[in-house]
Motif scaffolding. Sequence first.
Motif, PDB file in Angstrom:
ATOM      1  N   TRP A  13       1.289  -0.916  -0.624  1.00 39.80           N
ATOM      2  CA  TRP A  13       0.039  -0.208  -0.120  1.00 39.80           C
ATOM      3  C   TRP A  13       0.857   1.405   0.234  1.00 39.80           C
ATOM      4  CZ3 TRP A  13      -4.055  -0.414   4.305  1.00 39.80           C
ATOM      5  CH2 TRP A  13      -4.771  -2.225   4.098  1.00 39.80           C
ATOM      6  N   TYR A  14       0.143   2.257  -0.240  1.00 37.84           N
ATOM      7  CA  TYR A  14       0.686   3.912  -0.814  1.00 37.84           C
ATOM      8  C   TYR A  14       0.308   4.497   0.558  1.00 37.84           C
ATOM      9  CZ  TYR A  14       4.091   2.538  -4.338  1.00 37.84           C
ATOM     10  OH  TYR A  14       5.318   1.361  -5.336  1.00 37.84           O
ATOM     11  N   PRO A  15       0.541   5.323   1.040  1.00 37.45           N
ATOM     12  CA  PRO A  15       0.030   5.772   2.478  1.00 37.45           C
ATOM     13  C   PRO A  15      -0.532   7.242   1.293  1.00 37.45           C
ATOM     14  CG  PRO A  15       2.513   6.286   2.882  1.00 37.45           C
ATOM     15  CD  PRO A  15       2.405   5.521   1.317  1.00 37.45           C
TER      16      PRO A  15
ATOM     17  N   GLU B 156      -4.123   0.724  -2.486  1.00 31.46           N
ATOM     18  CA  GLU B 156      -3.731  -0.664  -2.457  1.00 31.46           C
ATOM     19  C   GLU B 156      -3.292  -0.900  -3.852  1.00 31.46           C
ATOM     20  OE1 GLU B 156      -6.358  -2.981  -0.335  1.00 31.46           O
ATOM     21  OE2 GLU B 156      -5.477  -4.517  -0.767  1.00 31.46           O
ATOM     22  N   ALA B 157      -1.408  -0.499  -4.214  1.00 26.10           N
ATOM     23  CA  ALA B 157      -1.082  -1.182  -5.240  1.00 26.10           C
ATOM     24  C   ALA B 157      -0.406  -2.670  -5.814  1.00 26.10           C
ATOM     25  CB  ALA B 157       0.552  -0.510  -5.220  1.00 26.10           C
ATOM     26  N   LEU B 158      -0.709  -3.349  -4.963  1.00 30.95           N
ATOM     27  CA  LEU B 158      -0.467  -4.595  -5.315  1.00 30.95           C
ATOM     28  C   LEU B 158      -1.227  -5.388  -3.817  1.00 30.95           C
ATOM     29  CD1 LEU B 158       3.308  -5.995  -5.195  1.00 30.95           C
ATOM     30  CD2 LEU B 158       1.732  -5.467  -7.195  1.00 30.95           C
TER      31      LEU B 158
ATOM     32  N   GLY C 142       0.599  -5.833 -18.540  1.00 33.78           N
ATOM     33  CA  GLY C 142      -0.303  -4.527 -17.498  1.00 33.78           C
ATOM     34  C   GLY C 142      -0.614  -3.109 -17.923  1.00 33.78           C
ATOM     35  N   GLU C 143      -1.927  -2.776 -17.653  1.00 35.15           N
ATOM     36  CA  GLU C 143      -2.590  -1.782 -17.975  1.00 35.15           C
ATOM     37  C   GLU C 143      -1.436  -0.274 -16.993  1.00 35.15           C
ATOM     38  OE1 GLU C 143      -6.345  -0.961 -17.916  1.00 35.15           O
ATOM     39  OE2 GLU C 143      -6.061  -1.032 -16.064  1.00 35.15           O
ATOM     40  N   SER C 144      -1.225   1.202 -17.647  1.00 28.95           N
ATOM     41  CA  SER C 144      -0.606   1.604 -16.955  1.00 28.95           C
ATOM     42  C   SER C 144      -1.287   1.935 -15.404  1.00 28.95           C
ATOM     43  CB  SER C 144      -0.454   3.119 -17.234  1.00 28.95           C
ATOM     44  OG  SER C 144      -0.280   4.116 -16.915  1.00 28.95           O
TER      45      SER C 144
ATOM     46  N   GLY D 284      -0.050  -1.317 -11.289  1.00 27.64           N
ATOM     47  CA  GLY D 284       0.789  -1.644 -10.464  1.00 27.64           C
ATOM     48  C   GLY D 284       2.126  -2.865 -10.442  1.00 27.64           C
ATOM     49  N   LYS D 285       2.917  -2.783 -12.101  1.00 31.99           N
ATOM     50  CA  LYS D 285       4.140  -3.308 -12.003  1.00 31.99           C
ATOM     51  C   LYS D 285       5.312  -2.623 -11.122  1.00 31.99           C
ATOM     52  CE  LYS D 285       3.547  -2.150 -16.690  1.00 31.99           C
ATOM     53  NZ  LYS D 285       2.216  -1.327 -16.311  1.00 31.99           N
ATOM     54  N   THR D 286       5.412  -1.459 -11.539  1.00 33.94           N
ATOM     55  CA  THR D 286       6.553  -0.787 -11.423  1.00 33.94           C
ATOM     56  C   THR D 286       6.438  -1.023  -9.510  1.00 33.94           C
ATOM     57  OG1 THR D 286       6.467   0.711 -12.882  1.00 33.94           O
ATOM     58  CG2 THR D 286       7.808   1.226 -10.009  1.00 33.94           C
TER      59      THR D 286
ATOM     60  N   ASP E 222      12.333  -2.676 -15.487  1.00 30.77           N
ATOM     61  CA  ASP E 222      11.293  -2.008 -15.405  1.00 30.77           C
ATOM     62  C   ASP E 222      10.931  -1.654 -16.305  1.00 30.77           C
ATOM     63  OD1 ASP E 222       9.126  -0.748 -14.854  1.00 30.77           O
ATOM     64  OD2 ASP E 222       9.822   0.386 -12.993  1.00 30.77           O
ATOM     65  N   GLU E 223      10.863  -1.994 -18.029  1.00 27.33           N
ATOM     66  CA  GLU E 223      10.511  -1.259 -19.496  1.00 27.33           C
ATOM     67  C   GLU E 223      11.673   0.211 -19.476  1.00 27.33           C
ATOM     68  OE1 GLU E 223       7.633  -0.527 -20.285  1.00 27.33           O
ATOM     69  OE2 GLU E 223       6.062  -0.775 -18.573  1.00 27.33           O
ATOM     70  N   ALA E 224      12.596  -1.223 -19.078  1.00 26.05           N
ATOM     71  CA  ALA E 224      14.198  -1.103 -19.647  1.00 26.05           C
ATOM     72  C   ALA E 224      14.260  -1.264 -20.975  1.00 26.05           C
ATOM     73  CB  ALA E 224      15.029  -2.336 -19.037  1.00 26.05           C
TER      74      ALA E 224
HETATM   75  N1  LIG Z   1       4.377   6.932  -4.333  1.00 23.41           N
HETATM   76  C1  LIG Z   1       3.485   6.741  -4.610  1.00 23.41           C
HETATM   77  N2  LIG Z   1       1.925   7.079  -3.515  1.00 23.41           N
HETATM   78  C2  LIG Z   1       1.075   6.963  -4.051  1.00 23.41           C
HETATM   79  N3  LIG Z   1       0.673   5.941  -5.026  1.00 23.41           N
HETATM   80  C3  LIG Z   1       1.264   5.619  -5.566  1.00 23.41           C
HETATM   81  C4  LIG Z   1       2.776   5.819  -5.491  1.00 23.41           C
HETATM   82  N4  LIG Z   1       3.387   5.316  -6.575  1.00 23.41           N
HETATM   83  C5  LIG Z   1       2.342   4.241  -7.285  1.00 23.41           C
HETATM   84  N5  LIG Z   1       1.433   4.718  -6.584  1.00 23.41           N
HETATM   85  C6  LIG Z   1      -0.055   4.213  -7.327  1.00 23.41           C
HETATM   86  O1  LIG Z   1       0.240   2.984  -7.031  1.00 23.41           O
HETATM   87  C7  LIG Z   1      -0.746   1.828  -8.291  1.00 23.41           C
HETATM   88  C8  LIG Z   1       0.169   1.369  -8.694  1.00 23.41           C
HETATM   89  O2  LIG Z   1       1.720   1.839  -9.874  1.00 23.41           O
HETATM   90  P1  LIG Z   1       2.219   1.735 -10.305  1.00 23.41           P
HETATM   91  O3  LIG Z   1       3.592   2.891 -10.410  1.00 23.41           O
HETATM   92  O4  LIG Z   1       3.241   0.468  -9.768  1.00 23.41           O
HETATM   93  O5  LIG Z   1       2.096   1.183 -11.818  1.00 23.41           O
HETATM   94  P2  LIG Z   1       2.686   0.715 -13.023  1.00 23.41           P
HETATM   95  O6  LIG Z   1       1.619  -0.222 -13.621  1.00 23.41           O
HETATM   96  O7  LIG Z   1       4.010   1.060 -12.911  1.00 23.41           O
HETATM   97  O8  LIG Z   1       2.313   1.493 -14.124  1.00 23.41           O
HETATM   98  P3  LIG Z   1       3.074   1.925 -15.911  1.00 23.41           P
HETATM   99  O9  LIG Z   1       2.668   1.640 -16.020  1.00 23.41           O
HETATM  100  O10 LIG Z   1       2.183   3.978 -15.760  1.00 23.41           O
HETATM  101  O11 LIG Z   1       4.456   2.488 -15.053  1.00 23.41           O
HETATM  102  C9  LIG Z   1      -1.122   3.431  -8.798  1.00 23.41           C
HETATM  103  O12 LIG Z   1      -2.046   3.265  -8.723  1.00 23.41           O
HETATM  104  C10 LIG Z   1       0.026   4.300  -8.692  1.00 23.41           C
HETATM  105  O13 LIG Z   1      -1.186   5.727  -8.198  1.00 23.41           O
END
Ligand SMILES: Nc1ncnc2c1ncn2[C@@H]1O[C@H](COP(=O)(O)OP(=O)(O)OP(=O)(O)O)[C@@H](O)[C@H]1O
Length: 272
Positions: free
Chosen positions: A14-16, A30-32, A49-51, A54-56, A177-179
């Motif tokens: 989770w991110y706060p 809740e990112a993952l 997966g789409e933008s 939660g991949k990063t 990560d998207e290298a």
């Molecule tokens: N530092 C952060 N603080 C709060 N929320 C965050 C933070 N980083 C990511 N998020 C949120 O967590 C979720 C997942 O983000 P993440 O960057 O992991 O997605 P991603 O799949 O890598 O997207 P992309 O393809 O655009 O890179 C998103 O809803 C994003 O807004």
Amino acid sequence: MSAPLLELNALTTWYPIRSGLWSRTTGYVEALTDMNLTVHEGETVGIVGESGCGKTTLGRTIVGLEKPRAGTMSFHSKPLPGGIRPAAIQRQIQMIFQDPAAALNPRLSILDLLTEALVYHRLLNEPREQAAARLLSDVGLDADALHRYPFEFSGGQRQRINVARALALKPSLIICDEAVSALDVSVQAQVLNLLMDLKEKYNLSYLFITHDINVVRFIADRIVVMHQGRVVEEGPTESVITTPAHPYTRTLIAAVPTLGASPATPPAGGMA
Ligand SMILES: Nc1ncnc2c1ncn2[C@@H]1O[C@H](COP(=O)(O)OP(=O)(O)OP(=O)(O)O)[C@@H](O)[C@H]1O
Ligand SMILES: [Mg+2]
């Protein structure tokens, strides 16, 4: 199949959400959510997966940049602590990011960039120049790059330098990560081929994060499809692409106009 290298069990990050004058935490993103994943030794697993799915966050949690809220991770069948972890474990998992320029401190020479982690981890047992020149040759760059600075290189060459930095500590898992996403297509193909060669040479495993199904089709043994922080489908690359089971995967594949019947082959191109 070879032994599991990395195993994630119900991993949740989770991110706060902070607001107000005192940046108080008022909620969480809740990112993952309950993420289960296995990467075997010598395997390349593609995460698509789409933008925002939660991949990063997944990569950052595995590498220890984010602390998971729940769930467990194991590496070489031993518990892998979330967040800050012992250096001997930390150096075995490296991450390469999308923007080759942003990842390199512009004030450091290539020699410094390639050897700073070796110096920090006290792993240098030969002259710095020698260690750095070997890393450069691994990624197809000449030793005369040692005393130059990142701005003197093209995007593809900078990403090669980032690959060399990731290799310096002899990791067994590299998270990309998207290298190659920021590189043009012919350079992309060269960096992908380089990553495949290095995998053979050093017995690496990759977690390859991308939104590009063509890239993942070329490089991955297995695909894991994520949607809103969860795994919605996984399987061998060709079977996920040719017979996607989940409606979300079908949408993702249908959105790629260039996906024909033949597997993706890297286009030929000049030196990156
Ligand atoms: N530092 C952060 N603080 C709060 N929320 C965050 C933070 N980083 C990511 N998020 C949120 O967590 C979720 C997942 O983000 P993440 O960057 O992991 O997605 P991603 O799949 O890598 O997207 P992309 O393809 O655009 O890179 C998103 O809803 C994003 O807004
Ligand atoms: Mg991302």
